[in-house]
Design an enzyme around this catalytic site. Structure first.
Site, PDB file in Angstrom:
ATOM      1  N   ARG A   1      58.465  42.922  33.347  1.00 50.76           N
ATOM      2  CA  ARG A   1      57.006  43.083  33.466  1.00 50.76           C
ATOM      3  C   ARG A   1      56.146  41.936  32.893  1.00 50.76           C
ATOM      4  O   ARG A   1      55.151  41.577  33.305  1.00 50.76           O
ATOM      5  CB  ARG A   1      56.708  44.462  32.687  1.00 50.76           C
TER       6      ARG A   1
ATOM      7  N   ASP B   1      36.455  31.486  41.133  1.00 53.06           N
ATOM      8  CA  ASP B   1      37.537  32.008  42.004  1.00 53.06           C
ATOM      9  C   ASP B   1      37.626  30.843  43.119  1.00 53.06           C
ATOM     10  O   ASP B   1      36.725  30.496  43.914  1.00 53.06           O
ATOM     11  CB  ASP B   1      36.912  33.200  42.702  1.00 53.06           C
TER      12      ASP B   1
ATOM     13  N   LYS C   1      45.923  34.651  50.000  1.00 45.97           N
ATOM     14  CA  LYS C   1      45.130  33.873  51.128  1.00 45.97           C
ATOM     15  C   LYS C   1      46.054  32.585  51.537  1.00 45.97           C
ATOM     16  O   LYS C   1      47.116  32.690  51.891  1.00 45.97           O
ATOM     17  CB  LYS C   1      43.691  33.955  50.974  1.00 45.97           C
TER      18      LYS C   1
HETATM   19  C1  LIG Z   1      37.362  35.387  47.276  1.00 44.19           C
HETATM   20  C2  LIG Z   1      38.440  36.590  47.099  1.00 44.19           C
HETATM   21  N1  LIG Z   1      38.673  36.866  45.945  1.00 44.19           N
HETATM   22  C3  LIG Z   1      39.548  37.882  45.333  1.00 44.19           C
HETATM   23  C4  LIG Z   1      39.943  38.705  46.424  1.00 44.19           C
HETATM   24  C5  LIG Z   1      40.945  39.840  45.971  1.00 44.19           C
HETATM   25  O1  LIG Z   1      42.376  39.360  46.510  1.00 44.19           O
HETATM   26  P1  LIG Z   1      43.457  40.241  46.901  1.00 44.19           P
HETATM   27  O2  LIG Z   1      43.073  41.147  48.002  1.00 44.19           O
HETATM   28  O3  LIG Z   1      44.698  39.500  46.697  1.00 44.19           O
HETATM   29  O4  LIG Z   1      43.493  41.695  45.678  1.00 44.19           O
HETATM   30  C6  LIG Z   1      39.733  38.366  47.909  1.00 44.19           C
HETATM   31  C7  LIG Z   1      40.255  39.301  48.833  1.00 44.19           C
HETATM   32  O5  LIG Z   1      39.640  39.311  49.988  1.00 44.19           O
HETATM   33  C8  LIG Z   1      38.916  37.455  48.046  1.00 44.19           C
HETATM   34  O6  LIG Z   1      38.385  37.053  49.307  1.00 44.19           O
END
Ligand SMILES: Cc1ncc(COP(=O)(O)O)c(C=O)c1O
Length: 397
Positions: A61, A187, A212
């Site tokens: 974990r 992000d 992604k």
């Molecule tokens: C820019 C962005 N940040 C975070 C996330 C969240 O990611 P996850 O789906 O892997 O939890 C997404 C999901 O589409 C996203 O587009």
């Protein structure tokens, strides 16, 4: 990979090699350590390990050798000390923020962010006593300045943003954060480190939906937080250990393979997306196109300055009524209608009714997501096949 090697090698090389010592594992491809626990060599060793006095593997974990390879590779390409693999992008955001917040604290975030992040900040965090202060005109630095108060613990920006392609000014936000002695979280999902390394511009903490571009083939839900050694170690020791958002080693293995081709994929994504954005901009059935690679994008110059390419994501607003937009989506043949982005295949999404459905219509309009917007995550297929598919679908209007 040693620090000396990390400093010697360039980005593409690090994407292929960092984190994996082939002589040590005796394998060319990274091995999957599918084990939840690890043998301790002595009682004294175990006691020291659990007191965090020595480095080693404690329990699945908290850490895993395959995850560690992915974490080292990601930290090498994001230019941070360390990284921490999480079970999803949302889990990465959650632990990244939680580490910095106490009950009664707030943070300032761009309003133009992924719908799930918006819900985490506006629905879940208030239950924990955290306040998100949203900036709905995030290109206006004065509003960020006015939003900060003595309880503000960090600034947060998603750039480019999903699905409206807002470009946050990382250098200016980092400067503002540091003037207030707080960190900036970026992000970096939509750009990926191949196109944007926020640390170079002054950012302190990076989060990704690794689901992604980092994995690239739509094979694993995954996330990662990257930052200073002290910050990452503390998350691993406290939030990660207490909550349990760990990543499966198999998914880390998929990410390690995915990262090997990250630069190649991103170059093709950018080339195809640029061609499609230009095609759409001149199309009689299209009202507007959001793509940072177009000169018409309000932050084209900023995007050019802080990114090496404009990535795969674009959105456009169709002419006509909502039914026309739906007809276009239903008419795609090659392009897949889904709620994902950042993969080799071209994907279409209807943000107002899927990824951002949980926001009210007013909230969506405040962040430039009309009902007639279609988001495309442009893949690496032959661009002529994609343009043909889009052109055929737009006839439905
Ligand atoms: C820019 C962005 N940040 C975070 C996330 C969240 O990611 P996850 O789906 O892997 O939890 C997404 C999901 O589409 C996203 O587009």
């Amino acid at each position: 990979m040693t620090e000396e090697k990390k400093n010697r090698y360039k980005f593409e090389t690090l994407c292929v090699h960092a984190g994996h010592d082939v002589l040590e594992t005796k394998t060319i491809s990274p091995p999957i350590y599918q084990s939840v626990a690890y043998p301790f060599e002595s009682a004294e060793y175990a006691a020291k390990l659990f007191r965090y006095e020595i480095e080693g593997h404690m329990y699945g974990r908290m850490d895993n050798p395959t995850n560690k390879m992915f974490e080292e590779r990601l930290a090498a390409v994001e230019l941070t000390d360390k990284a921490l693999a999480t079970s999803s992008g949302m889990a990465a955001e959650f632990v990244a923020c939680l580490r910095l917040l106490e009950k009664g604290d707030n943070f300032v975030t761009a309003g133009k962010i992924y719908g799930g992040s918006n819900r985490l900040f506006s629905q879940t965090f208030p239950k924990m006593g955290f306040e998100a202060i949203f900036v709905y005109e995030p290109d206006n630095i004065d509003i960020w300045v006015e939003s900060i108060n003595e309880k503000t613990r960090f600034l947060y920006v998603e750039t480019p943003s999903n699905p409206n392609l807002f470009i946050g000014d990382i250098a200016s936000l980092a400067k503002l954060a540091h003037e207030n002695e707080i960190p900036l979280i970026v992000d970096n999902t939509v750009a990926s480190p191949a196109l944007q390394q926020p640390v170079v511009l002054g950012a302190d903490i990076i989060v990704h939906s690794a689901t992604k571009f980092l994995s690239g083939n739509a094979t694993c839900i995954s996330g990662v937080v990257a930052g200073s050694a002290d910050y990452i170690d503390k998350i691993r020791e406290i939030e990660y250990r207490n909550i349990g958002p760990s990543l499966s080693p198999f998914n880390s293995w998929l990410l390690l393979l995915g990262m090997e081709t990250l630069s190649l994929r991103m170059a093709k994504h950018c080339e195809n997306a640029q061609a499609i954005a230009e095609f759409l901009e001149n199309h009689s059935k299209v009202v507007s196109v959001n793509y940072p690679g177009l000169k018409s994008h309000p932050q084209y110059e900023l995007a050019k300055k802080q990114m090496k390419g404009f990535s795969a994501l674009l959105s456009f607003v169709t002419k006509g009524e909502l039914t026309d937009t739906k007809n276009v989506i239903d008419a795609f043949n090659l392009i897949i209608h889904t709620g994902h982005l950042g993969t080799t295949k071209t994907l279409a999404t209807h943000p107002a009714f899927t990824t951002h459905q949980q926001l009210s219509r007013e909230e969506r309009l405040a962040i430039d997501i009309p009902d007639t917007m279609i988001r495309l995550s442009v893949g690496i297929e032959d661009v002529n096949d994609l343009i043909e598919d889009i052109d055929r679908a737009l006839v439905k209007i």
